[in-house]
Structures are given as structure tokens and as C-alpha cells.
Design a protein around this motif. Structure first.
Motif, PDB file in Angstrom:
ATOM      1  N   GLU A 188       0.832  -1.206   0.000  1.00  0.00           N
ATOM      2  CA  GLU A 188       0.000   0.000   0.000  1.00  0.00           C
ATOM      3  C   GLU A 188       0.863   1.251   0.000  1.00  0.00           C
ATOM      4  O   GLU A 188       0.609   2.195  -0.757  1.00  0.00           O
ATOM      5  CB  GLU A 188      -0.954   0.006   1.219  1.00  0.00           C
ATOM      6  CG  GLU A 188      -2.041  -1.038   1.173  1.00  0.00           C
ATOM      7  CD  GLU A 188      -1.581  -2.437   1.605  1.00  0.00           C
ATOM      8  OE1 GLU A 188      -2.354  -3.390   1.399  1.00  0.00           O
ATOM      9  OE2 GLU A 188      -0.450  -2.588   2.121  1.00  0.00           O
ATOM     10  N   GLU A 189       1.885   1.268   0.842  1.00  0.00           N
ATOM     11  CA  GLU A 189       2.791   2.415   0.897  1.00  0.00           C
ATOM     12  C   GLU A 189       3.553   2.559  -0.425  1.00  0.00           C
ATOM     13  O   GLU A 189       3.720   3.659  -0.950  1.00  0.00           O
ATOM     14  CB  GLU A 189       3.768   2.266   2.058  1.00  0.00           C
ATOM     15  CG  GLU A 189       4.674   3.469   2.236  1.00  0.00           C
ATOM     16  CD  GLU A 189       5.642   3.302   3.405  1.00  0.00           C
ATOM     17  OE1 GLU A 189       6.580   4.122   3.474  1.00  0.00           O
ATOM     18  OE2 GLU A 189       5.471   2.384   4.232  1.00  0.00           O
ATOM     19  N   THR A 244      -4.575   2.467  -7.255  1.00  0.00           N
ATOM     20  CA  THR A 244      -4.026   3.672  -6.637  1.00  0.00           C
ATOM     21  C   THR A 244      -2.808   4.149  -7.409  1.00  0.00           C
ATOM     22  O   THR A 244      -2.691   5.321  -7.761  1.00  0.00           O
ATOM     23  CB  THR A 244      -3.609   3.384  -5.170  1.00  0.00           C
ATOM     24  OG1 THR A 244      -4.747   2.957  -4.453  1.00  0.00           O
ATOM     25  CG2 THR A 244      -3.008   4.604  -4.519  1.00  0.00           C
ATOM     26  N   SER A 264       2.525   6.074  -7.250  1.00  0.00           N
ATOM     27  CA  SER A 264       1.529   7.010  -7.782  1.00  0.00           C
ATOM     28  C   SER A 264       2.040   8.442  -7.716  1.00  0.00           C
ATOM     29  O   SER A 264       2.034   9.166  -8.707  1.00  0.00           O
ATOM     30  CB  SER A 264       0.230   6.881  -6.990  1.00  0.00           C
ATOM     31  OG  SER A 264      -0.689   7.869  -7.378  1.00  0.00           O
ATOM     32  N   HIS A 265       2.500   8.824  -6.539  1.00  0.00           N
ATOM     33  CA  HIS A 265       2.975  10.189  -6.312  1.00  0.00           C
ATOM     34  C   HIS A 265       4.156  10.535  -7.224  1.00  0.00           C
ATOM     35  O   HIS A 265       4.232  11.623  -7.775  1.00  0.00           O
ATOM     36  CB  HIS A 265       3.371  10.354  -4.843  1.00  0.00           C
ATOM     37  CG  HIS A 265       3.997  11.665  -4.526  1.00  0.00           C
ATOM     38  ND1 HIS A 265       3.280  12.849  -4.482  1.00  0.00           N
ATOM     39  CD2 HIS A 265       5.287  11.984  -4.261  1.00  0.00           C
ATOM     40  CE1 HIS A 265       4.114  13.836  -4.203  1.00  0.00           C
ATOM     41  NE2 HIS A 265       5.328  13.345  -4.062  1.00  0.00           N
ATOM     42  N   ARG A 294       1.329   4.055  -3.086  1.00  0.00           N
ATOM     43  CA  ARG A 294       1.175   5.510  -2.914  1.00  0.00           C
ATOM     44  C   ARG A 294       2.394   6.246  -3.468  1.00  0.00           C
ATOM     45  O   ARG A 294       2.263   7.251  -4.163  1.00  0.00           O
ATOM     46  CB  ARG A 294       0.963   5.862  -1.440  1.00  0.00           C
ATOM     47  CG  ARG A 294      -0.444   5.621  -0.940  1.00  0.00           C
ATOM     48  CD  ARG A 294      -0.684   6.244   0.433  1.00  0.00           C
ATOM     49  NE  ARG A 294       0.185   5.682   1.471  1.00  0.00           N
ATOM     50  CZ  ARG A 294      -0.083   4.587   2.176  1.00  0.00           C
ATOM     51  NH1 ARG A 294      -1.199   3.927   1.959  1.00  0.00           N
ATOM     52  NH2 ARG A 294       0.755   4.163   3.104  1.00  0.00           N
ATOM     53  N   GLU A 295       3.579   5.751  -3.152  1.00  0.00           N
ATOM     54  CA  GLU A 295       4.804   6.401  -3.645  1.00  0.00           C
ATOM     55  C   GLU A 295       4.926   6.286  -5.158  1.00  0.00           C
ATOM     56  O   GLU A 295       5.323   7.237  -5.828  1.00  0.00           O
ATOM     57  CB  GLU A 295       6.043   5.811  -2.970  1.00  0.00           C
ATOM     58  CG  GLU A 295       6.277   6.323  -1.585  1.00  0.00           C
ATOM     59  CD  GLU A 295       6.542   7.822  -1.524  1.00  0.00           C
ATOM     60  OE1 GLU A 295       7.189   8.398  -2.430  1.00  0.00           O
ATOM     61  OE2 GLU A 295       6.097   8.440  -0.546  1.00  0.00           O
TER      62      GLU A 295
END
Length: 138
Positions: free
Chosen positions: A86-87, A128, A93-94, A90-91
Motif C-alpha cells: 500500500e505504501e 491507486t 503514484s505520487h 502511494r509512492e
């Protein structure tokens, strides 16, 4: 929780900093892969993708004997093997990353792709990451 170590591909294709575009492209073709890590000894110095070769070199008619490191993305973002998917999503994606080298200490031990998130994580985190990666950059 599922970690990067659980879903990463541990079989890395690497070349040293002197490898040419042709050598890297040959590795990609023979192994059916789209990226190669560029290493200086045990230190990751870059990552080059099939798209990098086409867009940064071939499109400009550059010589295939040129070092691939000239066209690679340097200062590669990595994450530790114990990072949750999950982390990592997010990274990715960012930072708009499709591939993420995985480390244990300072050593690269694997790589996770957007496809790995979709197929191996089975948690929906690929959506995500994909949403962020697909956003236009300014």
C-alpha cells in the motif's frame, strides 16, 4: 500485511555503466523484459527502459554503441523490502513510477512493477498507483 519482498521479482537484469544501448536492448529482447538496472559494482546508478531507448536515443538517431547510462534515469528512487504494498503504491503514484527497485540495506534485491502490484498483491493497490502514474505532468 503484504510487503514488497512478498511480490517482488528477485531475478534482476543488470549491466555495468559501460554497457551500450545495443547490449541493453539485446538483454531486453532475450529475456522478454522492459527494463535493466545500471550498476556500478553493487551501487544502483540508473534504470533504463525500452521506452527510454526509443524516445531518448532512437528517435534522435543516436548511435547504438553509446553507453546506455547516458539515456538512463539516474538517482533512482528505491524502497526497502519490508515496505507494505500500500505504501509502495502511494509512492509509485505520487512519483509516477511504473517500476520500483527494492532494497535490503544498500543492496538492490528485487524490483516491483505496476503489473506485480496488479497480479501479485491482489489488494487493489494497483489502481491507486495507476491513477497517479496516468496523471499528466506539468
Amino acid at each position: 500485511m503484504t510487503t514488497l519482498k512478498d511480490i517482488m521479482t528477485p531475478d534482476l537484469t543488470t549491466v555495468d555503466t559501460r554497457a551500450t544501448l545495443k547490449e541493453v536492448a539485446t538483454h531486453m529482447k532475450e529475456q522478454g523484459i522492459g527494463n535493466v538496472l545500471i550498476m556500478d559494482g553493487d551501487m544502483l546508478t540508473g534504470i533504463i527502459t525500452d521506452r527510454d531507448i526509443v524516445v531518448r536515443a532512437v528517435a534522435y538517431g543516436h548511435d547504438f554503441g553509446t553507453p546506455a547510462s547516458d539515456y538512463a534515469t539516474g538517482d533512482v528512487f528505491t524502497m526497502p523490502a519490508d515496505t507494505t504494498v500500500e505504501e509502495a503504491a502511494r509512492e509509485m503514484s505520487h512519483r509516477q513510477l511504473r517500476r520500483l527497485p527494492v532494497t535490503e540495506g544498500s543492496k538492490v534485491v528485487g524490483i516491483v512493477s505496476l503489473g506485480d502490484l496488479a497480479v501479485r498483491a491482489q489488494t487493489g493497490v494497483d489502481e491507486t498507483a495507476l491513477k497517479g502514474i496516468s496523471q499528466p505532468t506539468s
